[in-house]
Design an enzyme around this catalytic site. Structure first.
Site, PDB file in Angstrom:
ATOM      1  N   ALA A 123       0.818  -1.216   0.000  1.00 14.88           N
ATOM      2  CA  ALA A 123       0.000   0.000   0.000  1.00 14.88           C
ATOM      3  C   ALA A 123       0.854   1.270   0.000  1.00 14.88           C
ATOM      4  O   ALA A 123       2.078   1.227   0.039  1.00 14.88           O
ATOM      5  CB  ALA A 123      -0.935  -0.022   1.202  1.00 14.88           C
ATOM      6  N   HIS A 124       0.176   2.402  -0.023  1.00 18.62           N
ATOM      7  CA  HIS A 124       0.855   3.697  -0.163  1.00 18.62           C
ATOM      8  C   HIS A 124       1.760   4.010   1.039  1.00 18.62           C
ATOM      9  O   HIS A 124       1.452   3.688   2.182  1.00 18.62           O
ATOM     10  CB  HIS A 124      -0.162   4.829  -0.353  1.00 18.62           C
ATOM     11  CG  HIS A 124      -1.144   4.983   0.773  1.00 18.62           C
ATOM     12  ND1 HIS A 124      -0.918   5.732   1.890  1.00 18.62           N
ATOM     13  CD2 HIS A 124      -2.376   4.453   0.929  1.00 18.62           C
ATOM     14  CE1 HIS A 124      -1.953   5.692   2.692  1.00 18.62           C
ATOM     15  NE2 HIS A 124      -2.860   4.907   2.134  1.00 18.62           N
ATOM     16  N   ASN A 125       2.908   4.597   0.720  1.00 15.90           N
ATOM     17  CA  ASN A 125       3.877   5.069   1.720  1.00 15.90           C
ATOM     18  C   ASN A 125       4.526   3.946   2.537  1.00 15.90           C
ATOM     19  O   ASN A 125       5.133   4.204   3.570  1.00 15.90           O
ATOM     20  CB  ASN A 125       3.249   6.094   2.662  1.00 15.90           C
ATOM     21  CG  ASN A 125       2.945   7.398   1.958  1.00 15.90           C
ATOM     22  OD1 ASN A 125       1.830   7.592   1.478  1.00 15.90           O
ATOM     23  ND2 ASN A 125       3.928   8.280   1.877  1.00 15.90           N
TER      24      ASN A 125
END
Length: 343
Positions: A239-241
């Site tokens: 997922a993001h980051n």
């Protein structure tokens, strides 16, 4: 192409037991081997096959002691599995590879793509893309604007790489993988969810391999980072980051939620789930289907959901199997207690 046991042993710095002139032209599993093939033994589970295999050559560890006669020629090495990997890599490098540019395909005028790069049909390469040396991009791949791809990379069919992604050297991205699609960011607003624009990037360092249909989300802000040497199996979702540390490996269907930091040299089994906004330390091993809701702050082997120490999980599993019998025992004791109380 054929190779003799002597040639293979010289390449691997191995020691021969048997006929050094026997030749092989292919590989096989030890339990299914046929004459003219090379096999290996690194797992004691398959030990009994060593004495019956039809393989002409078998790689085994130097420390292994024979208990029965073996008709195959043996090549003793320090690590049979690692030696097999070396041989397979050598064969792979010598396979013929596609070259040239197939039509139809689109390459933006501002893209910097070396002439020797293989570009498969129906590939799209956007504005200001830079591609390194000896790269292969197979058909139906999409390379968005401002993407950079390092040297000696392989992009297999149907890969989608969104804008601004950075990919290092010697990376392999398998068919259907999606790199830098939007992170799952939505803000509740009354009864609806408002999309939060994802304006960050994905950065993939050197020697990373990404499995088929895996997805790596772009950061909301900043970057999602896959560090050097990471290996992701098919259908993994990052997922993001998220940051995945060097030389960490993840089996199929692992899911890592947003803004989590994974350490170096971790090993995650299939279907592991890790919550968002936590940290997992270096050298952590998570068994298949483990669920990790909180940070893991030291080296550990964890199983279960929520994930706990592997030994505690084993003891808990033994208790769980006995729960029906324990429940019956408690019910009987309760009845006896009630009966004695009534008397």
């Amino acid at each position: 192409m054929e190779f003799s046991a002597q040639q293979i042993a010289d390449f691997l710095n191995g020691e021969i037991t048997g006929n050094p002139q026997v030749k092989v032209s292919g590989f096989s599993k030890i339990e299914e081997a046929t004459p003219g093939t090379l096999s290996f033994l690194s797992n004691d589970k398959y030990l009994h096959h060593l004495y019956t295999t039809e393989a002409s050559i078998v790689l085994i560890n130097k420390a292994f002691e024979l208990k029965e006669p073996v008709k195959s020629t043996l090549i003793r090495v320090d690590d049979a599995y690692a030696s097999l990997a070396l041989l397979l890599s050598l064969v792979e490098k010598n396979k013929p590879h596609k070259t040239g540019r197939e039509d139809p395909s689109f390459i933006a005028s501002s893209a910097k793509v070396p002439e020797e790069t293989y570009i498969g049909a129906f590939t799209y390469i956007g504005e200001n893309v830079t591609v390194g040396k000896n790269v292969r991009i197979y058909p139906q791949s999409f390379i968005g604007n401002h993407v950079s791809i390092g040297d000696h990379c392989i992009i297999y069919p149907g890969v989608k790489i969104y804008d601004n992604t950075k990919i290092g050297n010697h990376c392999i991205i398998h068919a259907g993988a999606v790199i830098a699609s939007d992170g799952f960011g939505f803000a509740p607003e009354g009864e609806v969810y408002r999309k939060i624009p994802q304006i960050g990037i994905v950065e993939i360092e050197d020697d990373v391999e990404i499995g088929a249909n895996a997805t790596i989300d772009r950061a909301t802000m900043g970057k999602t980072v896959i560090r050097k040497g990471v290996k992701l199996d098919n259908l993994v979702h990052i997922a993001h980051n998220v940051e995945v540390g060097e030389n960490t490996v993840m089996a199929a269907q692992v899911g890592i939620a947003g803004s989590t930091k994974i350490g170096k040299h971790c090993m995650f089994g299939g279907q592991v789930g890790v919550s968002g906004h936590i940290e997992v330390s270096d050298n952590v091993q998570l068994g298949a289907q483990a669920g990790v809701p909180n940070s893991v702050k030291s080296e550990a082997v964890l199983l279960g959901t929520p994930a706990i120490n592997a030994r505690d999980f084993a003891r808990s599993s033994a208790v769980f199997k006995n729960l029906p019998e324990l429940q019956r025992t408690v019910t009987l004791l309760q009845r006896e207690f009630e009966a004695s109380k009534n008397k």
